[in-house]
Scaffold this motif. Structure first.
Motif, mmCIF file in Angstrom:
data_model
loop_
_atom_site.group_PDB
_atom_site.id
_atom_site.type_symbol
_atom_site.label_atom_id
_atom_site.label_comp_id
_atom_site.label_asym_id
_atom_site.label_seq_id
_atom_site.Cartn_x
_atom_site.Cartn_y
_atom_site.Cartn_z
ATOM 1 N N LYS A 168 0.802 -1.220 0.000
ATOM 2 C CA LYS A 168 0.000 0.000 0.000
ATOM 3 C C LYS A 168 0.836 1.273 0.000
ATOM 4 O O LYS A 168 0.466 2.260 -0.633
ATOM 5 C CB LYS A 168 -0.939 0.005 1.208
ATOM 6 C CG LYS A 168 -2.055 -1.033 1.120
ATOM 7 C CD LYS A 168 -2.995 -0.734 -0.035
ATOM 8 C CE LYS A 168 -4.170 -1.692 -0.092
ATOM 9 N NZ LYS A 168 -5.108 -1.541 1.044
ATOM 10 N N PHE A 169 1.929 1.278 0.742
ATOM 11 C CA PHE A 169 2.737 2.510 0.774
ATOM 12 C C PHE A 169 4.154 2.192 1.212
ATOM 13 O O PHE A 169 4.444 1.127 1.776
ATOM 14 C CB PHE A 169 2.126 3.576 1.687
ATOM 15 C CG PHE A 169 1.967 3.181 3.131
ATOM 16 C CD1 PHE A 169 3.063 3.139 3.997
ATOM 17 C CD2 PHE A 169 0.719 2.877 3.657
ATOM 18 C CE1 PHE A 169 2.922 2.792 5.335
ATOM 19 C CE2 PHE A 169 0.565 2.530 4.990
ATOM 20 C CZ PHE A 169 1.673 2.485 5.832
ATOM 21 N N ALA A 170 5.038 3.148 0.934
ATOM 22 C CA ALA A 170 6.396 3.146 1.473
ATOM 23 C C ALA A 170 6.492 4.309 2.445
ATOM 24 O O ALA A 170 6.104 5.438 2.114
ATOM 25 C CB ALA A 170 7.424 3.298 0.354
ATOM 26 N N LEU A 192 13.315 5.634 -5.195
ATOM 27 C CA LEU A 192 12.092 5.330 -4.454
ATOM 28 C C LEU A 192 10.858 5.715 -5.252
ATOM 29 O O LEU A 192 9.867 4.968 -5.296
ATOM 30 C CB LEU A 192 12.101 6.070 -3.114
ATOM 31 C CG LEU A 192 10.807 6.009 -2.300
ATOM 32 C CD1 LEU A 192 10.435 4.571 -1.972
ATOM 33 C CD2 LEU A 192 10.942 6.825 -1.024
ATOM 34 N N LEU A 193 10.889 6.876 -5.892
ATOM 35 C CA LEU A 193 9.761 7.282 -6.730
ATOM 36 C C LEU A 193 9.551 6.305 -7.878
ATOM 37 O O LEU A 193 8.402 5.978 -8.224
ATOM 38 C CB LEU A 193 9.983 8.702 -7.258
ATOM 39 C CG LEU A 193 9.818 9.823 -6.232
ATOM 40 C CD1 LEU A 193 10.258 11.163 -6.831
ATOM 41 C CD2 LEU A 193 8.372 9.908 -5.747
ATOM 42 N N GLU A 198 6.222 1.822 -10.086
ATOM 43 C CA GLU A 198 6.114 0.444 -10.552
ATOM 44 C C GLU A 198 5.104 -0.346 -9.721
ATOM 45 O O GLU A 198 4.349 -1.162 -10.252
ATOM 46 C CB GLU A 198 7.487 -0.226 -10.492
ATOM 47 C CG GLU A 198 8.493 0.344 -11.485
ATOM 48 C CD GLU A 198 9.905 -0.157 -11.238
ATOM 49 O OE1 GLU A 198 10.065 -1.057 -10.369
ATOM 50 O OE2 GLU A 198 10.846 0.334 -11.883
ATOM 51 N N LEU A 199 5.090 -0.091 -8.412
ATOM 52 C CA LEU A 199 4.170 -0.802 -7.522
ATOM 53 C C LEU A 199 2.800 -0.138 -7.443
ATOM 54 O O LEU A 199 1.853 -0.732 -6.924
ATOM 55 C CB LEU A 199 4.771 -0.881 -6.110
ATOM 56 C CG LEU A 199 5.972 -1.800 -5.926
ATOM 57 C CD1 LEU A 199 6.608 -1.570 -4.561
ATOM 58 C CD2 LEU A 199 5.563 -3.267 -6.073
ATOM 59 N N ASP A 200 2.709 1.111 -7.929
ATOM 60 C CA ASP A 200 1.493 1.916 -7.836
ATOM 61 C C ASP A 200 1.056 2.056 -6.373
ATOM 62 O O ASP A 200 -0.066 1.718 -5.994
ATOM 63 C CB ASP A 200 0.361 1.325 -8.677
ATOM 64 C CG ASP A 200 -0.806 2.306 -8.842
ATOM 65 O OD1 ASP A 200 -0.574 3.529 -8.692
ATOM 66 O OD2 ASP A 200 -1.929 1.857 -9.107
ATOM 67 N N GLU A 235 -1.411 15.170 -9.151
ATOM 68 C CA GLU A 235 -0.984 13.941 -9.822
ATOM 69 C C GLU A 235 0.044 13.164 -9.004
ATOM 70 O O GLU A 235 0.487 12.096 -9.433
ATOM 71 C CB GLU A 235 -0.380 14.283 -11.193
ATOM 72 C CG GLU A 235 -1.333 14.974 -12.145
ATOM 73 C CD GLU A 235 -2.530 14.105 -12.488
ATOM 74 O OE1 GLU A 235 -2.338 12.879 -12.650
ATOM 75 O OE2 GLU A 235 -3.653 14.643 -12.568
ATOM 76 N N CYS A 236 0.406 13.687 -7.838
ATOM 77 C CA CYS A 236 1.495 13.092 -7.058
ATOM 78 C C CYS A 236 0.989 12.047 -6.071
ATOM 79 O O CYS A 236 -0.099 12.185 -5.506
ATOM 80 C CB CYS A 236 2.255 14.183 -6.299
ATOM 81 S SG CYS A 236 3.226 15.263 -7.380
ATOM 82 N N ARG A 237 1.816 11.033 -5.839
ATOM 83 C CA ARG A 237 1.497 9.959 -4.908
ATOM 84 C C ARG A 237 2.193 10.162 -3.558
ATOM 85 O O ARG A 237 1.939 9.416 -2.619
ATOM 86 C CB ARG A 237 1.889 8.618 -5.502
ATOM 87 C CG ARG A 237 3.370 8.447 -5.758
ATOM 88 C CD ARG A 237 3.707 7.073 -6.369
ATOM 89 N NE ARG A 237 3.172 6.924 -7.711
ATOM 90 C CZ ARG A 237 2.199 6.049 -8.031
ATOM 91 N NH1 ARG A 237 1.683 5.273 -7.105
ATOM 92 N NH2 ARG A 237 1.775 5.960 -9.272
ATOM 93 N N THR A 238 3.085 11.140 -3.459
ATOM 94 C CA THR A 238 3.803 11.386 -2.210
ATOM 95 C C THR A 238 2.962 12.226 -1.258
ATOM 96 O O THR A 238 2.359 13.226 -1.656
ATOM 97 C CB THR A 238 5.139 12.097 -2.472
ATOM 98 O OG1 THR A 238 5.924 11.311 -3.383
ATOM 99 C CG2 THR A 238 5.917 12.301 -1.183
#
Length: 412
Positions: A168-170, A192-193, A198-200, A235-238
């Motif tokens: 789910k997350f890092a 890491l990004l 790759e893992l979404d 659009e960012c996942r961080t």
């Protein structure tokens, strides 16, 4: 009544913090404590906070400071945070900011938001024990986060699926991490990004110590690097988690999250259900103090803490016996020691408190699997140069004694 009959199964994964217990030692005046990762109270901007509280509680608008408020947080403070974020490469608006009761609440909310039982959380090895404590309640599986490692994203995903969940997350503290004091370089952040893409999965960037750099070149936050790639925060996942605890006041419990608005919206719903909003008076006072003195105050902290870090590194170099390794942080509050194989830092602490009266945090609690018992964390934030010198001398003496005993031949 047998309360175990009504408690949820997840409570079995919740454990007392070793740091919380060690903080009780601060009441014993003869203890030299390098345990608590806390700011020096002598450096708190007490007068400025007193003025801020007085102003907030004066005049016709004083009722607002004691009233219910919006769950997102005090708008002027969120505006200030947005301006500060822009200075470190993360342009955003107040609508992208949520005020939390310290960054610890943010970690709890994010675990609750994303983790189903059996899902995988990627964490550093070691990781901040408060994050592990927050995530534990949601029953995750932990896997090692190593952006520069040899494992592929497919290997990580397959391992998670084999345990019945998904990644789910890092989570990581990229700057002067608690507990190691180490900083992830730019290449590691970019890697890491790539892994997260790759893992979404999401990336939780714990930036509690980001402002406390003493030397070396600053590295852009992970969210700033992702923004440079994508050009739009939405659009960012961080997810960036910040805090005033290490630079202004931990007691007021004011932290924040910056993330894409779908995440902020979900966190607002959690905030409404949990505590409605963070204390309004505390937010107003923090806004006043941040606008009045933030840069000058942080500069003072950097000068003071840098000198204490240098004193600790110098003393460690003089007093640690052969076989002891330690990190050399560019900021933050911690130095991480790795002892020779076979030594146990928890046993060493018990002996240290009896004979040398020196406190530290055994390292095992920072590892999700409870491994690496031959590690420990030292904090230099609340000790002066003389205390650091004496403390490291005592610790070195103890380690030399324990090492000599372990190497002694067995009679027979």
């Amino acid at each position: 009544m047998d309360w175990q009959n009504v408690l949820a199964a997840r409570n079995g994964r919740m454990k007392a913090s070793e740091i919380r217990e060690l903080l009780k030692l601060l009441d014993q005046p003869d203890i030299l404590s390098f345990a608590g990762g806390i700011p020096d109270p002598a450096l708190f901007p007490t007068e400025t906070f007193r003025d801020a509280m007085t102003e907030a509680l004066s005049g016709p608008a004083s009722g607002a400071a004691l009233q219910y408020s919006v769950s997102e947080g005090y708008l002027p403070l969120r505006d200030w945070i947005a301006g500060r974020m822009a200075q470190i490469g993360i342009p955003c608006t107040a609508q992208d900011v949520l005020i939390t009761s310290g960054s610890q609440q943010a970690l709890d909310y994010l675990g609750k938001l994303m983790l189903d039982p059996g899902d995988t959380a990627l964490v550093t090895w070691p990781a901040y024990m408060g994050a592990l404590g927050a995530f534990n309640a949601y029953q995750p599986r932990y896997d090692r986060l190593d952006p520069k490692g040899n494992r592929t994203s497919a290997d990580i995903a397959e391992a998670a699926q084999a345990d019945g969940g998904r990644v789910k997350f890092a989570y990581l503290s990229a700057d002067f991490a608690n507990p190691t004091g180490e900083t992830l370089d730019r290449a590691g952040r970019e890697a890491l990004l790539d892994l997260a893409e790759e893992l979404d999965i999401a990336v939780i960037e714990d930036a509690a110590y980001q402002a406390l750099r003493y030397d070396g070149e600053p590295v852009p936050p992970i969210l700033a690097l992702e923004l440079a790639r994508k050009g739009d925060l939405q659009e960012c996942r961080t997810i960036y988690s910040g805090s005033f605890s290490k630079v202004l006041s931990p007691g007021l419990r004011v932290g924040w999250v910056v993330a894409a608005r779908p995440v902020i919206q979900q966190l607002v719903l959690m905030k409404q259900a949990a505590d409605l909003h963070s204390p309004t008076l505390n937010q107003i006072a923090t806004n006043h103090v941040a606008r009045a003195i933030f840069d000058d105050h942080v500069a003072r902290l950097r000068t003071t803490y840098a000198a204490r870090r240098d004193a600790m590194l110098s003393a460690l170099a003089r007093y640690m016996p052969e076989g002891v390794r330690f990190t050399k942080p560019e900021g933050g509050m911690f130095v991480w020691l790795t002892l020779p194989p076979g030594m146990d830092a928890a046993e060493l602490l018990a002996q240290s408190l009896k004979t040398e009266r020196v406190a530290f945090v055994p390292g095992r609690a920072f590892f999700a699997d409870g491994s690496n018992g031959n590690t420990l964390r030292l904090s230099f934030s609340c000790a002066n140069a003389a205390q650091i010198e004496e403390g490291m001398k005592r610790l070195g003496r103890l380690l030399s004694s324990v090492g000599a005993r372990s190497e002694a031949p067995v009679a027979g």
